[in-house]
Design a protein around this motif. Structure first.
Motif, mmCIF file in Angstrom:
data_model
loop_
_atom_site.group_PDB
_atom_site.id
_atom_site.type_symbol
_atom_site.label_atom_id
_atom_site.label_comp_id
_atom_site.label_asym_id
_atom_site.label_seq_id
_atom_site.Cartn_x
_atom_site.Cartn_y
_atom_site.Cartn_z
ATOM 1 N N PHE A 134 0.799 -1.230 0.000
ATOM 2 C CA PHE A 134 0.000 0.000 0.000
ATOM 3 C C PHE A 134 0.828 1.274 0.000
ATOM 4 O O PHE A 134 0.276 2.351 -0.189
ATOM 5 C CB PHE A 134 -0.904 0.039 1.233
ATOM 6 N N TYR B 137 -11.105 -3.228 15.490
ATOM 7 C CA TYR B 137 -11.089 -4.323 14.534
ATOM 8 C C TYR B 137 -11.647 -5.609 15.140
ATOM 9 O O TYR B 137 -11.152 -6.080 16.163
ATOM 10 C CB TYR B 137 -9.642 -4.506 14.087
ATOM 11 N N MET B 138 -12.690 -6.153 14.533
ATOM 12 C CA MET B 138 -13.282 -7.429 14.950
ATOM 13 C C MET B 138 -13.518 -7.477 16.465
ATOM 14 O O MET B 138 -13.091 -8.409 17.142
ATOM 15 C CB MET B 138 -12.402 -8.590 14.494
ATOM 16 N N ASP C 121 -16.760 -6.926 11.360
ATOM 17 C CA ASP C 121 -16.444 -8.157 10.634
ATOM 18 C C ASP C 121 -15.054 -8.128 9.998
ATOM 19 O O ASP C 121 -14.666 -9.056 9.302
ATOM 20 C CB ASP C 121 -17.519 -8.465 9.589
ATOM 21 N N GLY C 122 -14.318 -7.037 10.226
ATOM 22 C CA GLY C 122 -12.941 -6.987 9.730
ATOM 23 C C GLY C 122 -12.806 -6.728 8.237
ATOM 24 O O GLY C 122 -11.718 -6.873 7.692
ATOM 25 N N LYS C 123 -13.891 -6.332 7.586
ATOM 26 C CA LYS C 123 -13.838 -6.124 6.125
ATOM 27 C C LYS C 123 -12.902 -4.971 5.767
ATOM 28 O O LYS C 123 -12.110 -5.074 4.834
ATOM 29 C CB LYS C 123 -15.248 -5.817 5.584
ATOM 30 N N GLY D 70 -10.523 -3.790 7.663
ATOM 31 C CA GLY D 70 -9.190 -4.257 8.023
ATOM 32 C C GLY D 70 -8.568 -5.043 6.874
ATOM 33 O O GLY D 70 -7.409 -4.844 6.520
ATOM 34 N N THR D 71 -9.345 -5.933 6.275
ATOM 35 C CA THR D 71 -8.855 -6.716 5.145
ATOM 36 C C THR D 71 -8.459 -5.805 3.988
ATOM 37 O O THR D 71 -7.439 -6.011 3.346
ATOM 38 C CB THR D 71 -9.934 -7.708 4.669
ATOM 39 N N ASP D 72 -9.261 -4.757 3.747
ATOM 40 C CA ASP D 72 -8.933 -3.829 2.662
ATOM 41 C C ASP D 72 -7.612 -3.115 2.908
ATOM 42 O O ASP D 72 -6.961 -2.661 1.975
ATOM 43 C CB ASP D 72 -10.044 -2.791 2.487
ATOM 44 N N GLY E 211 -5.156 -4.635 4.403
ATOM 45 C CA GLY E 211 -4.133 -5.668 4.527
ATOM 46 C C GLY E 211 -3.714 -5.938 5.956
ATOM 47 O O GLY E 211 -2.579 -6.317 6.213
ATOM 48 N N VAL E 212 -4.642 -5.743 6.899
ATOM 49 C CA VAL E 212 -4.317 -5.952 8.311
ATOM 50 C C VAL E 212 -4.168 -7.445 8.585
ATOM 51 O O VAL E 212 -5.003 -8.239 8.176
ATOM 52 C CB VAL E 212 -5.434 -5.378 9.207
ATOM 53 N N TYR E 213 -3.066 -7.834 9.244
ATOM 54 C CA TYR E 213 -2.942 -9.244 9.614
ATOM 55 C C TYR E 213 -2.454 -9.420 11.033
ATOM 56 O O TYR E 213 -2.534 -10.501 11.598
ATOM 57 C CB TYR E 213 -2.025 -9.993 8.643
ATOM 58 N N LEU F 291 -7.625 -14.914 11.514
ATOM 59 C CA LEU F 291 -7.453 -14.205 10.249
ATOM 60 C C LEU F 291 -7.673 -15.144 9.061
ATOM 61 O O LEU F 291 -8.350 -14.801 8.094
ATOM 62 C CB LEU F 291 -6.048 -13.601 10.174
ATOM 63 N N MET G 168 -11.286 -15.927 8.572
ATOM 64 C CA MET G 168 -11.985 -14.795 7.977
ATOM 65 C C MET G 168 -11.678 -14.694 6.481
ATOM 66 O O MET G 168 -12.579 -14.472 5.673
ATOM 67 C CB MET G 168 -11.566 -13.514 8.687
ATOM 68 N N GLN H 167 -13.978 -14.866 3.170
ATOM 69 C CA GLN H 167 -13.934 -13.829 2.141
ATOM 70 C C GLN H 167 -13.812 -14.468 0.752
ATOM 71 O O GLN H 167 -14.524 -14.089 -0.188
ATOM 72 C CB GLN H 167 -12.731 -12.926 2.414
ATOM 73 N N ARG I 219 -3.897 -6.736 -1.346
ATOM 74 C CA ARG I 219 -3.911 -6.327 0.056
ATOM 75 C C ARG I 219 -2.697 -6.772 0.832
ATOM 76 O O ARG I 219 -2.211 -6.063 1.699
ATOM 77 C CB ARG I 219 -5.183 -6.850 0.716
ATOM 78 N N TYR I 220 -2.215 -7.970 0.537
ATOM 79 C CA TYR I 220 -1.141 -8.511 1.353
ATOM 80 C C TYR I 220 0.172 -8.657 0.592
ATOM 81 O O TYR I 220 1.169 -9.103 1.154
ATOM 82 C CB TYR I 220 -1.568 -9.851 1.949
#
Lengths: 175, 137
Positions: free
Chosen positions: A33, A98-99, A124-126, A128-130, A132-134, B54, B57, B61, B82-83
């Motif tokens: 990003f 987050y979640m 729901d972490g959507k 966060g996913t956008d 790239g949160v891990y 994760l 989830m 997705q 994203r990753y």
């Protein structure tokens, strides 16, 4: 003497490789990003389910976007550092809860202090996913044009603030 | 999300046979995609294998996307966006990964080269030894 030169040489090369390998941090995944616009979203605020926030509102400002959760133990360690940082009031911090649940998130802020200008609620972490949160906590530095300039994975420390965040924020604020 | 689940359940109730085969096909596709993706919390597991929150989830997705008609390629691209390339268990062949992809073959060639050089040197040694022996005679 000469017969030892080649094994010794190979051993030295191996040592160098091992040394480099030990210094690598595989848990720090390079973010795709950096330099790209922060993904857009509209979420409700943690403290008010009827009010929304989207990152476009921060246009023209340098700001931090910090991903946190009440279930996250390293966030607990990071929290006082953020509270201190917020007192200096250099740039606003927006939280992404987050979640989590609204109740537990809210209670957590009541108990440990609230360094955030506001937090948004990503059940729901959507979102966060956008981003790239891990691994929570994660922190993004976003510039005035809405581009992500830095991503930190793991707790922010006073050292990171002094050596990385403040210089970058200073640079971006004058840009 | 919940509505869709309810709708799926309803479909399953109304047309059990059809829904079951469609579900199995979807399961299969989800499995295929998630086996290619690395779980970022537990880096030596695929998303398919991992039970980390994760990974679960992200599995949802992927399933969501495929159920909505996305291709497997699109689901993988979604994760890479994203990753980063890091999520791929099979890294793409590009300048930064040439060493990774072709390095082992390079080492193999170097080893073979060394081996042949040695063998030839030995062969020459033996031949010259042989001619040495002939001299006194």
């Amino acid at each position: 003497m000469k017969r030892y030169a080649i094994p010794l040489g190979i051993f030295a090369i191996l040592l160098v490789f091992l040394g480099v390998g030990l210094r690598l941090k595989p848990q720090e995944v390079p973010s795709p990003f950096i330099g790209k616009p922060a993904p857009a979203f509209t979420l409700t605020r943690l403290d008010a389910a009827d009010r929304t926030f989207s990152p476009q509102e921060m246009r023209g400002k340098v700001w931090l976007f910090n991903v946190w959760a009440s279930w996250c133990t390293s966030c607990r360690a990071e929290h006082p550092v953020l509270v201190d940082f917020a007192k200096q009031a250099t740039v606003p911090i927006v939280g992404l809860n987050y979640m989590d649940t609204r109740d537990e998130g809210g209670r957590w802020l009541d108990k440990f202090g609230n360094p955030y200008a506001l937090s948004v609620f990503d059940a729901d972490g959507k979102v966060g996913t956008d981003y790239g949160v891990y691994g929570v906590p994660e922190t993004f530095v976003i510039d005035r044009q809405g581009k992500i300039r830095l991503k930190l994975t793991g707790p922010v420390t006073p050292e990171i603030i002094q050596k990385t965040l403040l210089p970058l924020i200073r640079e971006l604020s004058h840009a | 999300m919940r509505d869709r689940a309810a709708a799926l359940l309803l479909c399953a109730a109304l047309a059990p046979g059809h829904a079951q085969t469609a579900d199995a096909a979807l399961d299969h596709r989800v499995q295929r995609v998630t086996e290619e993706l690395r779980c970022l919390v537990c880096q030596n597991q695929t998303i398919a294998d991992s039970h980390a929150e994760l990974a679960v989830m992200l599995k949802h997705q992927v399933r969501d996307m495929l159920a909505r008609g996305a291709t497997e390629r699109e689901a993988v691209d979604f994760m890479v966006q994203r990753y980063g390339d890091f999520v791929l268990y099979r890294p793409p062949v590009k300048a930064a990964t040439w060493l990774l992809w072709f390095g082992p073959f390079g080492l193999l060639l170097a080893g073979l080269g060394l081996l042949f050089a040695r063998l030839r040197a030995r062969q020459l040694d033996i031949e010259s030894d042989a001619s040495d022996e002939e001299l006194p005679a």
